[in-house]
Design an enzyme around this catalytic site. Sequence first.
Site, short mmCIF file in Angstrom:
data_model
loop_
_atom_site.label_atom_id
_atom_site.label_comp_id
_atom_site.label_asym_id
_atom_site.label_seq_id
_atom_site.Cartn_x
_atom_site.Cartn_y
_atom_site.Cartn_z
N SER A 1 0.81 -1.22 0.00
CA SER A 1 0.00 0.00 0.00
C SER A 1 0.85 1.27 0.00
CB SER A 1 -0.95 0.00 1.20
OG SER A 1 -0.23 -0.06 2.40
N VAL B 1 -6.32 10.52 -7.48
CA VAL B 1 -5.44 10.98 -6.41
C VAL B 1 -6.27 11.08 -5.14
CG1 VAL B 1 -4.07 12.93 -5.56
CG2 VAL B 1 -3.88 12.22 -7.95
N GLY B 2 -5.74 10.57 -4.05
CA GLY B 2 -6.46 10.62 -2.78
C GLY B 2 -6.02 11.81 -1.93
N ASP B 3 -6.23 11.67 -0.64
CA ASP B 3 -5.91 12.75 0.30
C ASP B 3 -4.40 12.86 0.59
OD1 ASP B 3 -6.13 10.16 1.46
OD2 ASP B 3 -6.10 11.04 3.47
N THR C 1 -5.36 8.43 7.21
CA THR C 1 -5.32 7.23 6.38
C THR C 1 -6.76 6.79 6.15
OG1 THR C 1 -4.40 5.00 6.15
CG2 THR C 1 -5.06 5.69 8.36
N GLY D 1 -9.50 8.26 0.91
CA GLY D 1 -9.07 9.65 0.80
C GLY D 1 -10.14 10.62 0.34
#
Length: 346
Positions: A83, A232-234, A254, A257
């Site tokens: 991950s 794209v996440g956080d 975590t 996101g």
Amino acid sequence: MMNRRGLIGASLVGSAMIGAKAPRAEAAAEGSVKLEGPCVISTWDFGVAANQAAWAVLSKGGRALDAVEAGARVPEQDLKNHSVGRAGYPDRDGHVSLDACIMDELGNCGAVAALEHIAHPISVARKVMEKTPHVMLVGAGALQFAIEQGFQYEELLTPDSKAAWEAWKKDAKYQPKANSEVGDYGKTSGQLGTPGGANNHDTLGMLAIDAKGDIAGACTTSGMAWKLRGRVGDSPIIGAGLYVDNDVGGATSTGVGEEVIRNVGSFLVVELMRQGRSPQDACREAVERILKKKPQAKAIQVGFLAINKQGEVGAWAIQSGFSYALCDGRKQDLLLPGKATYQAAS
Ligand code: ASP
């Protein structure tokens, strides 16, 4: 309703208790985990090894910024960690794309998103911060910059991750599966327990305070496995996946996101601490905010981890199973469960 597993261990107070067998925490004071002097905290059990690398910097009087970069590089190069970094699970089309950001005590920050073929996105993020007038580079531009800075172009899709992706393609259902039990990674081993992934997303979020009392943070992930290309996440977004204010403290996140971005989660946690809330209470409020706006988010995982200028640490998550690693001059490998606010159906 509180989950019992989520309540264990977060009541450690003071040095004598650090590392001791954790009592039931029903009567625990809020934000009662306190670290002394230089210290570092990280999300998840793979944070234990990351903290140890950061501690090697902090214990010699090094800068918090150097410590968090060194720490973040550990899961980035761990081939058993699917991950973060190299060996991260790929997107729907088989591309490993990495997100990371870093922030120092002066408010300087750098980030990369959807970066492919570079094993250490956290170090590229630092170069963005230090060598460019920008905060974030993405995709092909981030790769071009990394190569210009001397980073090596590599294939990041390992045989294990490729096999997991091939297996996923049979059904090809996008379904975030977070760590749902402490121990998915084998507790402190920093390794995924189940071939193919008991979980399919996590992030190393790290916050450090150095001997001068300065705070820095880093955040690095391969994001959600099997995501759409370009998602794209956080994690690389300053204010969402990470935020540091040297007067107040820092926070990182975590989990899924999209929910963190919608609520600018890490910035929210720091602002709540600025108003006097304990780190734990601030993390809980940020989780509650997500659930209040979107009750169906109780089915997914989001966790926040925070530290204030005094070294008090707090965490809170939607689901049980979130854990965080602590390290200071007294103990370098302590892992605690984060508190959960939602009792998952069993
Ligand atoms: N926050 C990461 C993302 O959304 C994944 C995770 O931490 O579980 O990309």
